[in-house]
Design a protein around this motif. Sequence first.
Motif, PDB file in Angstrom:
ATOM      1  N   TYR A   1     -23.219  19.865 -38.564  1.00 35.99           N
ATOM      2  CA  TYR A   1     -21.849  20.120 -39.015  1.00 35.99           C
ATOM      3  C   TYR A   1     -21.782  20.345 -40.522  1.00 35.99           C
ATOM      4  O   TYR A   1     -21.011  21.184 -40.988  1.00 35.99           O
ATOM      5  CB  TYR A   1     -20.912  18.996 -38.575  1.00 35.99           C
ATOM      6  CG  TYR A   1     -20.618  19.068 -37.100  1.00 35.99           C
ATOM      7  CD1 TYR A   1     -19.830  20.085 -36.566  1.00 35.99           C
ATOM      8  CD2 TYR A   1     -21.160  18.140 -36.225  1.00 35.99           C
ATOM      9  CE1 TYR A   1     -19.584  20.166 -35.203  1.00 35.99           C
ATOM     10  CE2 TYR A   1     -20.923  18.210 -34.855  1.00 35.99           C
ATOM     11  CZ  TYR A   1     -20.130  19.230 -34.361  1.00 35.99           C
ATOM     12  OH  TYR A   1     -19.888  19.302 -33.011  1.00 35.99           O
TER      13      TYR A   1
ATOM     14  N   THR B   1     -22.939  23.895 -41.099  1.00 33.14           N
ATOM     15  CA  THR B   1     -21.853  24.823 -40.760  1.00 33.14           C
ATOM     16  C   THR B   1     -20.794  24.840 -41.857  1.00 33.14           C
ATOM     17  O   THR B   1     -20.307  25.904 -42.251  1.00 33.14           O
ATOM     18  CB  THR B   1     -21.222  24.434 -39.409  1.00 33.14           C
ATOM     19  OG1 THR B   1     -22.237  24.490 -38.407  1.00 33.14           O
ATOM     20  CG2 THR B   1     -20.084  25.366 -39.037  1.00 33.14           C
ATOM     21  N   LEU B   2     -20.458  23.670 -42.347  1.00 38.50           N
ATOM     22  CA  LEU B   2     -19.478  23.555 -43.435  1.00 38.50           C
ATOM     23  C   LEU B   2     -19.961  24.290 -44.683  1.00 38.50           C
ATOM     24  O   LEU B   2     -19.203  25.035 -45.318  1.00 38.50           O
ATOM     25  CB  LEU B   2     -19.247  22.074 -43.728  1.00 38.50           C
ATOM     26  CG  LEU B   2     -18.241  21.699 -44.790  1.00 38.50           C
ATOM     27  CD1 LEU B   2     -16.846  22.148 -44.398  1.00 38.50           C
ATOM     28  CD2 LEU B   2     -18.261  20.185 -45.002  1.00 38.50           C
TER      29      LEU B   2
ATOM     30  N   THR C   1     -19.746  28.058 -44.127  1.00 40.64           N
ATOM     31  CA  THR C   1     -18.352  28.495 -44.180  1.00 40.64           C
ATOM     32  C   THR C   1     -17.883  28.587 -45.630  1.00 40.64           C
ATOM     33  O   THR C   1     -17.223  29.554 -46.010  1.00 40.64           O
ATOM     34  CB  THR C   1     -17.455  27.524 -43.386  1.00 40.64           C
ATOM     35  OG1 THR C   1     -17.906  27.481 -42.034  1.00 40.64           O
ATOM     36  CG2 THR C   1     -16.000  27.962 -43.414  1.00 40.64           C
TER      37      THR C   1
ATOM     38  N   GLY D   1     -13.706  30.681 -43.533  1.00 40.48           N
ATOM     39  CA  GLY D   1     -12.840  29.783 -42.785  1.00 40.48           C
ATOM     40  C   GLY D   1     -11.557  30.472 -42.348  1.00 40.48           C
ATOM     41  O   GLY D   1     -11.212  31.553 -42.835  1.00 40.48           O
ATOM     42  N   THR D   2     -10.877  29.846 -41.406  1.00 39.35           N
ATOM     43  CA  THR D   2      -9.565  30.332 -40.987  1.00 39.35           C
ATOM     44  C   THR D   2      -8.577  29.189 -41.166  1.00 39.35           C
ATOM     45  O   THR D   2      -8.895  28.035 -40.856  1.00 39.35           O
ATOM     46  CB  THR D   2      -9.565  30.785 -39.510  1.00 39.35           C
ATOM     47  OG1 THR D   2     -10.025  29.714 -38.697  1.00 39.35           O
ATOM     48  CG2 THR D   2     -10.434  32.003 -39.302  1.00 39.35           C
TER      49      THR D   2
ATOM     50  N   HIS E   1      -5.832  26.451 -40.670  1.00 33.95           N
ATOM     51  CA  HIS E   1      -5.276  25.677 -39.564  1.00 33.95           C
ATOM     52  C   HIS E   1      -4.292  24.677 -40.147  1.00 33.95           C
ATOM     53  O   HIS E   1      -4.528  24.133 -41.233  1.00 33.95           O
ATOM     54  CB  HIS E   1      -6.372  24.921 -38.809  1.00 33.95           C
ATOM     55  CG  HIS E   1      -7.226  25.796 -37.963  1.00 33.95           C
ATOM     56  ND1 HIS E   1      -8.176  26.645 -38.482  1.00 33.95           N
ATOM     57  CD2 HIS E   1      -7.271  25.962 -36.618  1.00 33.95           C
ATOM     58  CE1 HIS E   1      -8.774  27.294 -37.496  1.00 33.95           C
ATOM     59  NE2 HIS E   1      -8.242  26.892 -36.351  1.00 33.95           N
TER      60      HIS E   1
ATOM     61  N   MET F   1     -10.651  25.086 -41.215  1.00 32.08           N
ATOM     62  CA  MET F   1     -11.403  25.096 -39.963  1.00 32.08           C
ATOM     63  C   MET F   1     -10.594  24.344 -38.905  1.00 32.08           C
ATOM     64  O   MET F   1      -9.641  23.641 -39.235  1.00 32.08           O
ATOM     65  CB  MET F   1     -12.768  24.443 -40.154  1.00 32.08           C
ATOM     66  CG  MET F   1     -12.707  23.016 -40.668  1.00 32.08           C
ATOM     67  SD  MET F   1     -14.296  22.324 -41.113  1.00 32.08           S
ATOM     68  CE  MET F   1     -14.836  21.699 -39.547  1.00 32.08           C
ATOM     69  N   ASP F   2     -10.987  24.495 -37.649  1.00 33.54           N
ATOM     70  CA  ASP F   2     -10.301  23.801 -36.569  1.00 33.54           C
ATOM     71  C   ASP F   2     -10.463  22.291 -36.742  1.00 33.54           C
ATOM     72  O   ASP F   2     -11.521  21.813 -37.144  1.00 33.54           O
ATOM     73  CB  ASP F   2     -10.867  24.255 -35.222  1.00 33.54           C
ATOM     74  CG  ASP F   2     -10.034  23.780 -34.051  1.00 33.54           C
ATOM     75  OD1 ASP F   2      -8.860  23.396 -34.257  1.00 33.54           O
ATOM     76  OD2 ASP F   2     -10.546  23.788 -32.930  1.00 33.54           O
TER      77      ASP F   2
ATOM     78  N   GLU G   1      -3.895  27.508 -35.422  1.00 30.70           N
ATOM     79  CA  GLU G   1      -4.583  28.447 -36.305  1.00 30.70           C
ATOM     80  C   GLU G   1      -3.550  29.438 -36.810  1.00 30.70           C
ATOM     81  O   GLU G   1      -2.728  29.939 -36.052  1.00 30.70           O
ATOM     82  CB  GLU G   1      -5.686  29.184 -35.558  1.00 30.70           C
ATOM     83  CG  GLU G   1      -6.467  30.136 -36.442  1.00 30.70           C
ATOM     84  CD  GLU G   1      -7.629  30.792 -35.717  1.00 30.70           C
ATOM     85  OE1 GLU G   1      -8.214  31.707 -36.303  1.00 30.70           O
ATOM     86  OE2 GLU G   1      -7.940  30.393 -34.579  1.00 30.70           O
TER      87      GLU G   1
END
Length: 156
Positions: free
Chosen positions: A90, A93-94, A97, A103-104, A106, A121-122, A134
């Motif tokens: 994780y 991934t962070l 991103t 990122g998107t 949220h 992120m989610d 989102e």
Amino acid sequence: MSSERLVLPGLLYRLPPPQDKLSMLTCTVEEIMARIDALPRDMELSKALMSVLQGISPIIAREVENSAGLGHEVYVKSMTPPQRRRTEMYVTTLMETAKNVSGTPHIVIDPQNKPKDFAFMDIRQYGNAMTVSEKRAFPKCSTRSTPSATRLSVCA
């Protein structure tokens, strides 16, 4: 008021002392995990992440802990090998991103339909207690000049 410096009108402003934290943009996941391992006392993984990383918000740190612990608290000195692997995954991934600015947005909404928090992120740590949406589209904004020559952003 700061314990390190005075912040008062008319005084020369001095930057705060630098924090000894790692940047996700320039370090490796191994460096992050080594810094967490070197912490002098046991603490929740989310607090450990915030103490070793620059720019990580509490909601993101809690999300990493929630994911690594499969919904349970994770303490750094008693982390199991699977929790450690999930933490590394994780955090990687962070980092990707953040580096790729991918990122998107949220937003977290509480049961009273009020915004509680936001992230890039989610967010799954709240389960069914909160709604996470989102936000793919934002209003279109344009800049225009006014008679006083200031520029305004106008959102449709």
